[in-house]
Scaffold this active site. Sequence first.
Site: not given
Length: 567
Positions: A174-176, A449, A536
Amino acid sequence: MISTAWTSVALLLSASVTSAVFNPTGNTNLVAYWGQNSYGATHTSDTANWQTNLAHYCQDDVVDVFPLAFLDVFFGTGDLPEINFANTCNDVDDAVFPGSELANCQFMATDIQTCQAAGKIITLSMGGATGAATFTSESQAEDFADLIWDLFLGGTSTTRPFGDAVLDGIDLDIEGGGTTNFAAFVTRIRTLAEGASKPYYITGAPQCPFPDANLDTVLNAVGFDAVYVQFYNNYCEVSNFNVAGDWDFSSWDNWAKTTSPNPSVKVYVGAPASSTAATNGYVDATTLDSILQTTKATYSSFGGAMLWDISQAYANGRFDQVVKAALLGGSSAPTTTVGSTTTKSTTTTSSATSTTSVATNGDCAGVAAWVSSVAYEGGSQVTYNGHLWTANYWSEADVPGGASGDWADDGACTTDATLIPAVASSTVPAASITAHATSAASSASVQTRPSAPSSATAATAPISSAVSAASSSSVKAQPSPSSSAAAPPASSALSASLASTTSAASASIQGKPQLSATAIQASAASSFSDSAAVARPSTALNASNATSNSSNGTEASAVRRSRFFRF
């Protein structure tokens, strides 16, 4: 307190060790992400080395775990999620289930089962660089867990993307969007797994700045089996292993032993599998070999290595084989006994170049006195007013025992402190931290990102105002290049590398709904920007969690239909 659900799964894990190549309690496991064909994104004409079917990578004993990347949309058309495996299966080039955009990848069932028969663990990675889904309530999270169980794990449904193949768990990348109510999601998966005929694993892929702004709350709330920490595209990457204050595996080790609801959680060193697999952080095989063996010999929480991704590893002279050999070599750290209360590790918290020892409780010999101008990493130890103190997180100018709560009192010194210079690699001058702010936040677009802020943000953990003032958007991270701004000149070597791997800097991957080989070859010159074509590119650019989440959501909405390289 460990939940009974987690305990039941742990017992299943223990029972399965002897029958599988993967050992959940071991420290020689190798994880490699599959699904995004990241080599193909940076080598559009070299189709011979593009990602191929999953079973191709399961013909030897090198890789133990394959997270399938990604389930990138949680709530899509027809209230079903969406999956994207680049040139292998996606909702653009393959059939979808009626009334949805959920790709029908049932032809992958045989591959998955072949890998599992060889002792591999196959999990579903949820999120990715553009996956910013959130849950509005615990009940919604629990309902979604039921859906994931039925579609991919041990349940039943008429819309199972992998048919009768049953995956071995989920991975949260989970990056956001944050992880509100994700604890309820994980807890529900654990509950469903109770009494199952096989173990199910829960893993996460946080970024290395500790604590991870998106996954921190869920990692602290429920037990994970492993975390695949991304030690790249950030100041704490493997390429900075010997840079004082940057390499922070000790913080993750301390979290594993003192904070994680699962005291047996394993921490993995995540690394790029080639120079074109990440914006920065790649190190050659010999260097990574040394890093892995040193970390393995120092920290008992060490579980192995993670590579992004398998297509890059195969094209880079079977980089995965070299990494596996490194994991199998060297010595291991002594086992640390973890009780029911918070304990402190007695192993060294700094890198191999440190000259300052970490004291056992009350033994202050060899520990430097606290210095107000030094920025200390979590786990660092100092002496002050005759007591031994351990930093709970990044701290500078906050007096041990003061109102900030930065320091834990380990008790009065039982031996005298030796006043040696505070130069251990677990500390770093404020000027050094500030130097990492190689670019202002304004130079980054949502195409880069932007990972959630690290512990430098006031929202996640208190640090000194001096460090924050250096640049609230840039401290503790090196911003990745965006397609609308020149790459920050972190080094001439990095600039040269970026220039050689990304030629179409003026175009953006955003909104490019293509995936097939024909489409990729036809648009190679315009589909991949210098920000999107590097795996990434995630760095801490924003001043707060709220700002980061807002930017991440914008980016996810704009690029979720792009079919490549979003880790």
